[in-house]
Structures are given as structure tokens and as C-alpha cells.
Write a protein that holds these residues in place. Structure first.
Motif, short mmCIF file in Angstrom:
data_model
loop_
_atom_site.label_atom_id
_atom_site.label_comp_id
_atom_site.label_asym_id
_atom_site.label_seq_id
_atom_site.Cartn_x
_atom_site.Cartn_y
_atom_site.Cartn_z
N LEU A 149 23.06 55.76 44.43
CA LEU A 149 24.57 55.83 44.78
C LEU A 149 25.34 54.59 44.84
N TRP A 150 24.79 53.65 45.31
CA TRP A 150 25.53 52.35 45.51
C TRP A 150 25.70 51.97 44.13
N THR A 151 24.92 51.94 43.12
CA THR A 151 24.97 51.52 41.97
C THR A 151 26.36 52.08 41.19
N THR A 152 26.35 53.49 41.33
CA THR A 152 27.36 54.15 40.80
C THR A 152 28.82 53.86 41.50
N VAL A 153 28.69 53.64 42.73
CA VAL A 153 29.95 53.35 43.48
C VAL A 153 30.46 51.76 43.13
N PHE A 154 29.41 50.80 42.99
CA PHE A 154 29.69 49.42 42.37
C PHE A 154 30.35 49.67 41.09
N GLY A 155 29.77 50.51 40.13
CA GLY A 155 30.28 51.01 38.91
C GLY A 155 31.82 51.44 38.97
N GLY A 156 32.00 52.20 39.96
CA GLY A 156 33.37 52.74 40.18
C GLY A 156 34.36 51.79 40.48
N VAL A 157 34.03 51.10 41.50
CA VAL A 157 34.75 49.95 41.75
C VAL A 157 35.19 48.86 40.72
N TRP A 158 34.11 48.45 39.94
CA TRP A 158 34.38 47.59 38.92
C TRP A 158 35.19 48.29 37.71
N LEU A 159 34.91 49.74 37.54
CA LEU A 159 35.87 50.43 36.58
C LEU A 159 37.47 50.09 37.23
N LEU A 160 37.61 50.38 38.39
CA LEU A 160 39.00 50.22 39.07
C LEU A 160 39.52 48.81 38.73
N ILE A 161 38.83 47.85 39.00
CA ILE A 161 39.20 46.31 38.77
C ILE A 161 39.39 46.07 37.34
N ALA A 162 38.54 46.78 36.49
CA ALA A 162 38.52 46.37 34.92
C ALA A 162 39.83 46.96 34.36
N SER A 163 40.47 48.13 35.01
CA SER A 163 41.46 48.89 34.44
C SER A 163 42.88 48.58 35.08
N ALA A 164 42.79 47.33 35.82
CA ALA A 164 44.10 46.79 36.39
C ALA A 164 44.86 46.21 35.26
N LEU A 165 44.25 45.42 34.38
CA LEU A 165 45.11 44.90 33.12
C LEU A 165 45.68 45.84 32.12
N PRO A 166 44.82 47.05 31.61
CA PRO A 166 45.40 47.91 30.86
C PRO A 166 46.29 48.65 31.37
N VAL A 167 46.33 49.11 32.74
CA VAL A 167 47.35 50.07 33.62
C VAL A 167 48.42 49.16 33.59
N PHE A 168 48.40 47.89 33.92
CA PHE A 168 49.41 46.91 34.16
C PHE A 168 50.33 47.00 32.77
N THR A 169 49.72 46.63 31.76
CA THR A 169 50.02 46.60 30.41
C THR A 169 51.02 47.94 29.83
N LEU A 170 50.50 49.02 30.07
CA LEU A 170 50.97 50.32 29.73
C LEU A 170 52.02 50.57 30.57
N ILE A 171 52.09 50.22 31.69
CA ILE A 171 53.49 50.34 32.37
C ILE A 171 54.45 49.40 32.13
N TRP A 172 54.05 48.09 32.02
CA TRP A 172 55.03 47.06 31.65
C TRP A 172 55.71 47.20 30.33
N PHE A 173 54.96 47.23 29.46
CA PHE A 173 55.31 47.34 27.98
C PHE A 173 56.03 48.70 27.55
N THR A 174 56.22 49.72 28.42
CA THR A 174 56.89 50.91 28.25
C THR A 174 58.17 50.79 29.16
#
Length: 194
Positions: A149-174
Motif C-alpha cells: 500500500l505505501w509504495t502505491t501511495v508514494f507512486g500516487g503522490v509522485w504522479l501528482l507532483i509530476a503532473s503539476a507542470l503538464p497541468v500548468f502548461t495546459l491551463i496557461w497556454f489555453t
């Protein structure tokens, strides 16, 4: 009293000399006192520089991390606790290599953003969408298959952090203002014949 001399300096045009000689005087040749509507020179916005520098730093870090992940996968060093590394080693290598290539394209577009190239908006939007999809696939194959479970939770947190730049890019450039600024770069490039 003697009358003042009406000799014209050699730099004065014939029309001006005739106007002065006819008695119209300085009023006829004076420039208008009201210049009319003045427009301020157009200032370029500073956001491409700020956003470009942040993207360069973050994408360079992403490219470095992805290249390290690819080398680890290639050498078989990343198969420790991750089930996916043992079951799908070639797929994990392909994901790491794909992520590296994507980060390099994104890095190139971020550098061209500093140069205000009009095509960068489309490339950055495509990179952001592709990174979100690739991140979801990486999470699903790497962390979701681990029973811990903790590895999966760590992976989920990492996914959220790694998604910050793509989400910002999609919002900013539209945003409307950003699209208009990029279109002005396109118009300027077209006027310059580039």
C-alpha cells in the motif's frame, strides 16, 4: 528705421522662402502645436521569459531523471522491489526512453519559447497532454501492480507532483491572452518574412 532683411538661409526650401517673402511669416511654416493621438510603444510581455526559464529547469530535470531511469532499466538495476521491472523489463525501458524523448522535445520547445517562436504553444500543449498520458501508464505499470500500500501511495503522490507542470502548461497556454500574444508573434514573424 530700416526694414529687416528677408534673406533666406540656404537650407530653406523655395516654397518656404516664397511663403515668408509673401508676408505669411513664421506662423505659416511652424509645425502644429497639437500632435494628435500619440500611442505608447508596444511593450513585450515578460511571461515567455519567466515561463520559459521555469520550463527549461523542470524539463532538464525530467530528462535527466528519465535518462537515469532508462539506464537503470537497461542494466537491470531497477528490478529490485518493483514487480513491473521483473515482468515487463522491455516495456519499462520503452516507457523510460519515451519519457526521455518527450522531455527533450519539451526542453527544446521551452528554449524556443524564450525566442518567442509561434509554434511553441502547440508543441508545449502536445507535450503536456502526452506527459499526462505517459505518466498515467507509468503509474499503472509501476506502482499499481505492487501489492504494498505505501509504495502505491508514494507512486500516487509522485504522479501528482509530476503532473503539476503538464497541468500548468495546459491551463496557461489555453488562456485567451496567451493565445493572443502567441498570435502576435506569428504576425510579427510573417511580417518579417520568416
Amino acid at each position: 528705421m530700416s526694414e529687416p532683411s528677408m534673406e533666406m538661409p540656404p537650407s530653406m526650401s523655395v516654397e518656404v522662402a516664397e511663403t515668408v517673402a509673401a508676408g505669411a511669416g513664421a506662423e505659416a511654416i511652424a509645425p502644429p502645436t497639437s500632435p494628435g493621438m500619440l500611442s505608447a510603444p508596444e511593450r513585450e510581455s515578460a511571461w515567455p521569459t519567466a515561463v520559459g526559464i521555469v520550463m527549461i529547469v523542470l524539463t532538464a530535470g525530467g530528462a535527466l531523471g528519465s535518462s537515469g531511469s532508462f539506464v537503470w532499466q537497461l542494466l537491470g538495476l531497477a528490478t529490485g522491489e518493483m514487480e513491473a521491472g521483473r515482468i515487463w523489463p522491455r516495456m519499462m525501458q520503452a516507457l523510460a526512453l519515451g519519457s526521455f524523448v518527450l522531455w527533450m522535445v519539451w526542453l527544446t520547445a521551452a528554449i524556443c519559447l524564450l525566442l518567442r517562436k509561434p509554434w511553441t504553444r502547440r508543441v508545449l500543449l502536445a507535450c503536456a497532454a502526452a506527459k499526462l498520458i505517459l505518466g498515467g501508464v507509468e503509474f499503472t505499470t509501476t506502482y499499481a501492480s505492487v501489492p504494498d500500500l505505501w509504495t502505491t501511495v508514494f507512486g500516487g503522490v509522485w504522479l501528482l507532483i509530476a503532473s503539476a507542470l503538464p497541468v500548468f502548461t495546459l491551463i496557461w497556454f489555453t488562456r485567451r491572452g496567451v493565445r493572443a500574444a502567441v498570435e502576435s508573434w506569428r504576425a510579427r514573424a510573417g511580417a518579417a518574412g520568416l
